[in-house]
Design a protein around this motif. Sequence first.
Motif, PDB file in Angstrom:
ATOM      1  N   PRO A   1      34.261  10.341  72.303  1.00 43.48           N
ATOM      2  CA  PRO A   1      32.820  10.024  72.295  1.00 43.48           C
ATOM      3  C   PRO A   1      31.944  11.271  72.151  1.00 43.48           C
ATOM      4  CG  PRO A   1      33.938   8.860  74.063  1.00 43.48           C
ATOM      5  CD  PRO A   1      34.911   9.846  73.512  1.00 43.48           C
ATOM      6  N   LEU A   2      32.380  12.370  72.774  1.00 44.65           N
ATOM      7  CA  LEU A   2      31.635  13.618  72.667  1.00 44.65           C
ATOM      8  C   LEU A   2      31.598  14.110  71.229  1.00 44.65           C
ATOM      9  CD1 LEU A   2      30.204  15.767  74.433  1.00 44.65           C
ATOM     10  CD2 LEU A   2      32.396  16.949  74.594  1.00 44.65           C
TER      11      LEU A   2
ATOM     12  N   GLY B   1      29.174  15.694  66.761  1.00 46.50           N
ATOM     13  CA  GLY B   1      29.715  16.180  65.493  1.00 46.50           C
ATOM     14  C   GLY B   1      30.493  17.476  65.609  1.00 46.50           C
ATOM     15  N   MET B   2      30.802  17.898  66.812  1.00 43.54           N
ATOM     16  CA  MET B   2      31.555  19.146  66.988  1.00 43.54           C
ATOM     17  C   MET B   2      33.007  18.966  66.561  1.00 43.54           C
ATOM     18  SD  MET B   2      32.221  19.416  71.120  1.00 43.54           S
ATOM     19  CE  MET B   2      30.485  19.653  71.447  1.00 43.54           C
ATOM     20  N   PRO B   3      33.706  20.042  66.230  1.00 45.60           N
ATOM     21  CA  PRO B   3      35.129  19.939  65.847  1.00 45.60           C
ATOM     22  C   PRO B   3      35.971  19.351  66.977  1.00 45.60           C
ATOM     23  CG  PRO B   3      34.244  22.099  65.279  1.00 45.60           C
ATOM     24  CD  PRO B   3      33.203  21.422  66.113  1.00 45.60           C
ATOM     25  N   HIS B   4      37.106  18.770  66.575  1.00 46.35           N
ATOM     26  CA  HIS B   4      37.977  18.110  67.552  1.00 46.35           C
ATOM     27  C   HIS B   4      38.445  19.070  68.630  1.00 46.35           C
ATOM     28  CE1 HIS B   4      41.062  15.428  69.152  1.00 46.35           C
ATOM     29  NE2 HIS B   4      41.917  16.433  69.044  1.00 46.35           N
ATOM     30  N   LEU B   5      38.864  20.279  68.223  1.00 39.98           N
ATOM     31  CA  LEU B   5      39.385  21.240  69.197  1.00 39.98           C
ATOM     32  C   LEU B   5      38.313  21.622  70.210  1.00 39.98           C
ATOM     33  CD1 LEU B   5      41.750  22.973  70.079  1.00 39.98           C
ATOM     34  CD2 LEU B   5      40.985  24.752  68.506  1.00 39.98           C
TER      35      LEU B   5
ATOM     36  N   VAL C   1      37.819  18.703  72.636  1.00 38.29           N
ATOM     37  CA  VAL C   1      38.916  18.629  73.609  1.00 38.29           C
ATOM     38  C   VAL C   1      38.763  19.705  74.670  1.00 38.29           C
ATOM     39  CG1 VAL C   1      41.402  18.983  73.893  1.00 38.29           C
ATOM     40  CG2 VAL C   1      40.557  17.511  72.061  1.00 38.29           C
ATOM     41  N   ALA C   2      38.439  20.930  74.242  1.00 30.14           N
ATOM     42  CA  ALA C   2      38.268  22.025  75.208  1.00 30.14           C
ATOM     43  C   ALA C   2      37.117  21.728  76.164  1.00 30.14           C
ATOM     44  CB  ALA C   2      38.013  23.335  74.464  1.00 30.14           C
ATOM     45  N   LEU C   3      35.990  21.224  75.626  1.00 30.62           N
ATOM     46  CA  LEU C   3      34.844  20.920  76.482  1.00 30.62           C
ATOM     47  C   LEU C   3      35.159  19.769  77.435  1.00 30.62           C
ATOM     48  CD1 LEU C   3      31.941  21.647  77.096  1.00 30.62           C
ATOM     49  CD2 LEU C   3      31.210  20.023  75.333  1.00 30.62           C
ATOM     50  N   ALA C   4      35.884  18.747  76.933  1.00 29.15           N
ATOM     51  CA  ALA C   4      36.262  17.622  77.792  1.00 29.15           C
ATOM     52  C   ALA C   4      37.187  18.084  78.912  1.00 29.15           C
ATOM     53  CB  ALA C   4      36.930  16.538  76.956  1.00 29.15           C
TER      54      ALA C   4
END
Length: 343
Positions: A57-58, A63-67, A70-73
Amino acid sequence: MKDPAAPRTTERRFIREMVTAIALIALALLLWKVRQALLIGFGGAIVATVILSLARPLRRRTGMPHLAAVALAALAIVAAISGALWAIWPSFSVQLGNLVEQLPQALEELEDRIGEVMPDNALPTGEMMQQAAAKLTEWSTALLAAVSALVLVVLAGVFLAVSPDRYRRGTVRLFPPAQQARVAHGLESAGAGLRAWVLGQLVAMLTIGTGVALGAWAIGLPAPLALGLIAGMLEFVPVIGPIAASVPALVLAATMGGSTFLWTVALYLGLQQVESNLLMPLIERSVANVPPAVFLLSLVAVGALFGIAGVILSAPLAVVGMILVDELYVKPLNGEDSTHGDG
């Protein structure tokens, strides 16, 4: 006239079937040898599910990259857990210490009370108590091994969350091309079911833990926060988890008078009714409708194979197993095409 090639064809078929049988036996033995690694991988899949439930969802909204998502999550989850522990740790550590000190005293007092109304031969003998203590030591050792595997589970979860499509495609390519579409759909359905189950279980853990803490505080039990946290954590383990969570509270309540004990019994039974009739139907509506008997059999079977770690993960294994069996065996057997919907 007999076909001279027939015996050779039969012989080749026999050899092919023998080689296949030997290969399947060898694969089963290999899986048995690496069963702990498979369990760690499945635990990693649960961790990855939690991370991706926040990262996807983030990513869609920013629109941020997947990596980066994931790091922010992952950082957000760590920060939330750390903040919660920081907020409750002073009170929880004191209450947990009090609980550890009071439980043995409560057990002794309870034993004395039982001894007043029961014959001596009905009470546990010294040998029985020694056997129980040895069993507890064995369980403690197994629990320590499970805790030491937690780091590997978290690392596996992070790796899976970073590139889930890569691992999914690699798994699908292990199957014949004619089956790959169905396997891919089965894995997608299993992932969706696991995600719904994990999120629902987190809600159930939070609800039961909060309910026990507030109820124990209202009744006047010692260490309500510790009792609530124990109940919330053990809610993850099906069938026996809620029963085990009620034992410390019931032992303490039994030494505080009959009315306190009855209120404590009512508290735990009432919360289990809320879980059974409200929370679990909401969870099962989003995932495979796993009967309670399947959860119980899964707990026994997986626990026998993997010990305490298997008991903890038996419920999500049952959910994923039922979805995969339905998608990869039941639907093909009945001529249903699951790759175009849930028919």
